[in-house]
Design a protein around this motif. Structure first.
Motif, PDB file in Angstrom:
ATOM      1  N   GLN A   1     -28.898  52.222  -5.924  1.00  0.00           N
ATOM      2  CA  GLN A   1     -29.206  50.901  -6.422  1.00  0.00           C
ATOM      3  C   GLN A   1     -30.453  50.959  -7.291  1.00  0.00           C
ATOM      4  O   GLN A   1     -31.413  51.627  -6.957  1.00  0.00           O
ATOM      5  N   VAL A   2     -30.422  50.213  -8.386  1.00  0.00           N
ATOM      6  CA  VAL A   2     -31.528  50.224  -9.335  1.00  0.00           C
ATOM      7  C   VAL A   2     -32.384  48.975  -9.149  1.00  0.00           C
ATOM      8  O   VAL A   2     -31.865  47.872  -9.020  1.00  0.00           O
ATOM      9  N   SER A  25     -36.291  51.831 -11.319  1.00  0.00           N
ATOM     10  CA  SER A  25     -36.497  52.799 -10.250  1.00  0.00           C
ATOM     11  C   SER A  25     -35.297  52.759  -9.306  1.00  0.00           C
ATOM     12  O   SER A  25     -34.547  51.785  -9.277  1.00  0.00           O
ATOM     13  N   GLY A  26     -35.134  53.847  -8.563  1.00  0.00           N
ATOM     14  CA  GLY A  26     -34.105  53.875  -7.531  1.00  0.00           C
ATOM     15  C   GLY A  26     -32.736  54.293  -7.994  1.00  0.00           C
ATOM     16  O   GLY A  26     -31.787  54.236  -7.207  1.00  0.00           O
ATOM     17  N   GLY A  27     -32.600  54.672  -9.236  1.00  0.00           N
ATOM     18  CA  GLY A  27     -31.292  55.088  -9.727  1.00  0.00           C
ATOM     19  C   GLY A  27     -31.447  56.019 -10.906  1.00  0.00           C
ATOM     20  O   GLY A  27     -32.556  56.387 -11.283  1.00  0.00           O
ATOM     21  N   THR A  28     -30.332  56.410 -11.486  1.00  0.00           N
ATOM     22  CA  THR A  28     -30.365  57.282 -12.656  1.00  0.00           C
ATOM     23  C   THR A  28     -30.340  56.417 -13.907  1.00  0.00           C
ATOM     24  O   THR A  28     -29.266  56.037 -14.395  1.00  0.00           O
ATOM     25  N   PHE A  29     -31.515  56.111 -14.402  1.00  0.00           N
ATOM     26  CA  PHE A  29     -31.664  55.166 -15.508  1.00  0.00           C
ATOM     27  C   PHE A  29     -30.806  55.562 -16.702  1.00  0.00           C
ATOM     28  O   PHE A  29     -30.175  54.715 -17.336  1.00  0.00           O
ATOM     29  N   SER A  30     -30.764  56.837 -16.995  1.00  0.00           N
ATOM     30  CA  SER A  30     -30.065  57.297 -18.194  1.00  0.00           C
ATOM     31  C   SER A  30     -28.551  57.102 -18.117  1.00  0.00           C
ATOM     32  O   SER A  30     -27.865  57.237 -19.132  1.00  0.00           O
ATOM     33  N   SER A  31     -28.023  56.765 -16.968  1.00  0.00           N
ATOM     34  CA  SER A  31     -26.582  56.571 -16.846  1.00  0.00           C
ATOM     35  C   SER A  31     -26.157  55.130 -17.096  1.00  0.00           C
ATOM     36  O   SER A  31     -24.958  54.831 -17.129  1.00  0.00           O
ATOM     37  N   SER A 104     -22.704  46.087 -23.602  1.00  0.00           N
ATOM     38  CA  SER A 104     -21.976  44.830 -23.592  1.00  0.00           C
ATOM     39  C   SER A 104     -22.904  43.658 -23.855  1.00  0.00           C
ATOM     40  O   SER A 104     -24.099  43.705 -23.531  1.00  0.00           O
ATOM     41  N   ARG A 105     -22.336  42.581 -24.412  1.00  0.00           N
ATOM     42  CA  ARG A 105     -23.057  41.330 -24.606  1.00  0.00           C
ATOM     43  C   ARG A 105     -22.824  40.366 -23.440  1.00  0.00           C
ATOM     44  O   ARG A 105     -23.393  39.274 -23.428  1.00  0.00           O
ATOM     45  N   ILE A 106     -21.991  40.747 -22.506  1.00  0.00           N
ATOM     46  CA  ILE A 106     -21.553  39.845 -21.452  1.00  0.00           C
ATOM     47  C   ILE A 106     -22.368  40.055 -20.185  1.00  0.00           C
ATOM     48  O   ILE A 106     -22.416  41.167 -19.645  1.00  0.00           O
ATOM     49  N   ALA A 107     -22.978  38.997 -19.691  1.00  0.00           N
ATOM     50  CA  ALA A 107     -23.834  39.107 -18.509  1.00  0.00           C
ATOM     51  C   ALA A 107     -23.073  39.639 -17.301  1.00  0.00           C
ATOM     52  O   ALA A 107     -23.617  40.407 -16.505  1.00  0.00           O
ATOM     53  N   GLY A 108     -21.824  39.259 -17.158  1.00  0.00           N
ATOM     54  CA  GLY A 108     -21.027  39.701 -16.018  1.00  0.00           C
ATOM     55  C   GLY A 108     -20.759  41.191 -15.977  1.00  0.00           C
ATOM     56  O   GLY A 108     -20.344  41.714 -14.940  1.00  0.00           O
ATOM     57  N   ASP A 109     -20.989  41.879 -17.083  1.00  0.00           N
ATOM     58  CA  ASP A 109     -20.795  43.328 -17.121  1.00  0.00           C
ATOM     59  C   ASP A 109     -21.989  44.095 -16.573  1.00  0.00           C
ATOM     60  O   ASP A 109     -21.932  45.312 -16.461  1.00  0.00           O
ATOM     61  N   TYR A 110     -23.064  43.381 -16.263  1.00  0.00           N
ATOM     62  CA  TYR A 110     -24.276  44.028 -15.752  1.00  0.00           C
ATOM     63  C   TYR A 110     -24.392  43.809 -14.255  1.00  0.00           C
ATOM     64  O   TYR A 110     -24.195  42.706 -13.758  1.00  0.00           O
ATOM     65  N   ARG A 111     -24.728  44.892 -13.566  1.00  0.00           N
ATOM     66  CA  ARG A 111     -24.739  44.834 -12.102  1.00  0.00           C
ATOM     67  C   ARG A 111     -26.116  44.537 -11.531  1.00  0.00           C
ATOM     68  O   ARG A 111     -26.237  43.888 -10.498  1.00  0.00           O
ATOM     69  N   TYR A 112     -27.152  45.062 -12.162  1.00  0.00           N
ATOM     70  CA  TYR A 112     -28.506  44.937 -11.607  1.00  0.00           C
ATOM     71  C   TYR A 112     -29.377  44.127 -12.567  1.00  0.00           C
ATOM     72  O   TYR A 112     -29.312  44.330 -13.787  1.00  0.00           O
ATOM     73  N   TRP A 113     -30.212  43.264 -11.983  1.00  0.00           N
ATOM     74  CA  TRP A 113     -31.040  42.365 -12.775  1.00  0.00           C
ATOM     75  C   TRP A 113     -32.474  42.378 -12.285  1.00  0.00           C
ATOM     76  O   TRP A 113     -32.731  42.480 -11.074  1.00  0.00           O
ATOM     77  N   GLY A 114     -33.397  42.238 -13.208  1.00  0.00           N
ATOM     78  CA  GLY A 114     -34.781  42.027 -12.848  1.00  0.00           C
ATOM     79  C   GLY A 114     -35.059  40.555 -12.612  1.00  0.00           C
ATOM     80  O   GLY A 114     -34.181  39.706 -12.821  1.00  0.00           O
ATOM     81  N   GLN A 115     -36.283  40.246 -12.200  1.00  0.00           N
ATOM     82  CA  GLN A 115     -36.670  38.869 -11.897  1.00  0.00           C
ATOM     83  C   GLN A 115     -37.037  38.074 -13.145  1.00  0.00           C
ATOM     84  O   GLN A 115     -37.031  36.847 -13.112  1.00  0.00           O
ATOM     85  N   GLY A 116     -37.365  38.779 -14.199  1.00  0.00           N
ATOM     86  CA  GLY A 116     -37.675  38.106 -15.446  1.00  0.00           C
ATOM     87  C   GLY A 116     -39.159  37.999 -15.722  1.00  0.00           C
ATOM     88  O   GLY A 116     -39.993  38.061 -14.812  1.00  0.00           O
ATOM     89  N   THR A 117     -39.484  37.827 -17.000  1.00  0.00           N
ATOM     90  CA  THR A 117     -40.857  37.600 -17.440  1.00  0.00           C
ATOM     91  C   THR A 117     -40.858  36.437 -18.416  1.00  0.00           C
ATOM     92  O   THR A 117     -39.978  36.329 -19.268  1.00  0.00           O
ATOM     93  N   GLN A 118     -41.840  35.566 -18.281  1.00  0.00           N
ATOM     94  CA  GLN A 118     -41.878  34.345 -19.078  1.00  0.00           C
ATOM     95  C   GLN A 118     -42.472  34.626 -20.461  1.00  0.00           C
ATOM     96  O   GLN A 118     -43.533  35.240 -20.583  1.00  0.00           O
ATOM     97  N   VAL A 119     -41.787  34.135 -21.473  1.00  0.00           N
ATOM     98  CA  VAL A 119     -42.297  34.171 -22.841  1.00  0.00           C
ATOM     99  C   VAL A 119     -42.413  32.732 -23.326  1.00  0.00           C
ATOM    100  O   VAL A 119     -41.450  31.968 -23.232  1.00  0.00           O
ATOM    101  N   ALA A 120     -43.588  32.363 -23.798  1.00  0.00           N
ATOM    102  CA  ALA A 120     -43.815  31.024 -24.321  1.00  0.00           C
ATOM    103  C   ALA A 120     -44.390  31.144 -25.732  1.00  0.00           C
ATOM    104  O   ALA A 120     -45.385  31.851 -25.926  1.00  0.00           O
TER     105      ALA A 120
END
Length: 123
Positions: A1-2, A25-31, A104-120
């Motif tokens: 798990q990443v 972290s926690g996975g093979t990033f390059s894959s 992919s441009r489709i969010a559903g194709d991505y399995r792992y997500w970060g919490q996000g960072t705010q841009v204003a």
């Protein structure tokens, strides 16, 4: 798990620049294919940019073309988004995502997500 952790967000004036980072972290990033998405208050999450595992393919939303550049450093397990000529409409929480599929441009194709960072971006 990443695990994905974004950084680099903040408040900037219109026309300014920011560089977002996403440390994996926690996975093979390059894959993994990697993507950036954003979500503004009251709006649905939208695709910003994506990059294949070896940086051979990149895709951008029309709103990002010519202003944003996605890149990755597999040796550092890090994804980047360089954002130039920022506009107030770029204000959002930006999240990175990792997926097994080809880029992919489709969010559903991505399995792992970060919490996000705010841009204003102020006008």
């Amino acid at each position: 798990q990443v695990q994905l952790v974004e950084s680099g967000g903040g408040l900037v004036q219109a026309g300014g620049s920011l560089r977002l980072s996403c440390a994996a972290s926690g996975g093979t990033f390059s894959s993994y294919a990697m993507g950036w998405f954003r979500q503004a208050p009251g709006r649905e999450r939208e695709f910003v940019a994506a990059i294949s595992w070896n940086s051979g393919d990149t895709y951008y939303a029309d709103s990002a073309k010519g202003r944003f550049t996605i890149s990755r450093d597999n040796a550092k397990n890090t994804l980047y988004l360089q954002m130039n000529s920022l506009r107030p409409e770029d204000t959002a929480v930006y999240s990175c995502a990792a997926g097994f599929r080809p880029v992919s441009r489709i969010a559903g194709d991505y399995r792992y997500w970060g919490q996000g960072t705010q841009v204003a971006v102020s006008s």
